[in-house]
Enzyme design. Structure first.
Site, short mmCIF file in Angstrom:
data_model
loop_
_atom_site.label_atom_id
_atom_site.label_comp_id
_atom_site.label_asym_id
_atom_site.label_seq_id
_atom_site.Cartn_x
_atom_site.Cartn_y
_atom_site.Cartn_z
CE LYS A 22 -3.14 2.52 3.05
NZ LYS A 22 -3.82 2.36 4.20
CG ASP A 120 -13.00 6.07 6.43
OD1 ASP A 120 -13.86 6.34 6.10
OD2 ASP A 120 -11.87 5.97 5.40
#
Length: 237
Positions: A22, A120
Site C-alpha cells: 500500500k 472510516d
C-alpha cells in the site's frame, strides 16, 4: 494492480508469502500522518478480522506499508462491481461477512489492549480473503480511546454517507460512530447498493432514505438485493 480505495495496493511476494503493498503520498501532511498512525496503532494488533500488517518501508519519497494479500479485493468491489469481476455473494456469505466485521469492531472497541475507534468503516475498507471472510483495513484515521474519557472531541474526517450525525455535526466521537458506520455497511450488504452515491429518484437522496421510506410503507423486504434470487431466510434478513 488493484485499487481498493484512494491508495494503490500491489501484490508482492516476501519469503514465499503473498503480500500487498500500500503506497501513501509522502507529498501531503495527511499521507505522512496516516502512515505513522497505521504503524503505531495496528502493528501490535492481531485478530482474524483485521488485515495483518507485516511491515513498512520509507524509500526516497515513497511511503510503503506491507499487508497480507486479500485475494478477493474489497467488499465494495464484490457488491457494486460490474461485469465478470463481481463475486456472487449468497445470503450465508453476506451474513458471515457482517459477523466478521462486527467481531473485528468488538475487538477494537472492547477486547484489545488499545481501545481504538476506526472512524472510516465502509465497504472499501472491508477486504475479503480467499474464503470471503471480511477483514477491517485502513487505520490511517483511527483514534485511541482513553478509558477515562466518555468521548473524543476531534476534527471530522471520514467518508460522507457513513459518518454518524453526532460526529459530523459536533465532532463528538465514541465507539458508536463505528457502530453507525457498520450499520450502513450491513444495509449495503443486504441491499447490494451503495449509500455513498446520490440518488435523484423517488424523492430519495440516499440508500438510508430509500430504506426508511419502504419501512414506512410496510415494504421493507423490497430492499433485498435481486442477486439473492429470494434464496434466504426471511427471519434472519
Amino acid at each position: 494492480m488493484c485499487t481498493y480505495n484512494n491508495y494503490s495496493k500491489r501484490g508482492i511476494t516476501i519469503d514465499g508469502i503473498c503480500c500487498c503493498r500500500k503506497q501513501l503520498s509522502s507529498k501531503s501532511r495527511q499521507g505522512n500522518r496516516e502512515f505513522v498512525n497505521e504503524i503505531g496503532l495496528i502493528s501490535g494488533l492481531q485478530h482474524p478480522n483485521l488485515v495483518k500488517l507485516f511491515g513498512c518501508c520509507v524509500e526516497g519519497n515513497e511511503l510503503l506499508l506491507v499487508y497480507e494479500h486479500m485475494e478477493n479485493n474489497c467488499l465494495a468491489h464484490a457488491l457494486f462491481g460490474s461485469g465478470a469481476s463481481t463475486l456472487k455473494l449468497d445470503w450465508a456469505t453476506r451474513q458471515k461477512i457482517c459477523v466478521g466485521i462486527a467481531r473485528g469492531l468488538a475487538f477494537l472497541h472492547e477486547e484489545s489492549t488499545l481501545r481504538i475507534v476506526h472512524r472510516d468503516i465502509k465497504a472499501t475498507n472491508v477486504l475479503l480473503d480467499w474464503e470471503l471472510n471480511g477483514k477491517i483495513s485502513d487505520f490511517g484515521l483511527a483514534k485511541l480511546k482513553e478509558e477515562e474519557n466518555t468521548h473524543i472531541s476531534t476534527r471530522v474526517v471520514g467518508t460522507i454517507g457513513y459518518m454518524a450525525p453526532e460526529y459530523v455535526l459536533w465532532g463528538y466521537l465514541t465507539e458508536k460512530a463505528d457502530v453507525y458506520s457498520f450499520g450502513v455497511v450491513a444495509l449495503e450488504i443486504v441491499c447490494g447498493r451503495s449509500n455513498a452515491s446520490y440518488w435523484a429518484q423517488n424523492g430519495c437522496v440516499c440508500l438510508l432514505d430509500w430504506t426508511f421510506n419502504l419501512q414506512q410503507k410496510g415494504k421493507l423486504m423490497e430492499i433485498l438485493d435481486p442477486k439473492l434470487e429470494y434464496k434466504f431466510d426471511k427471519e434472519k434478513v
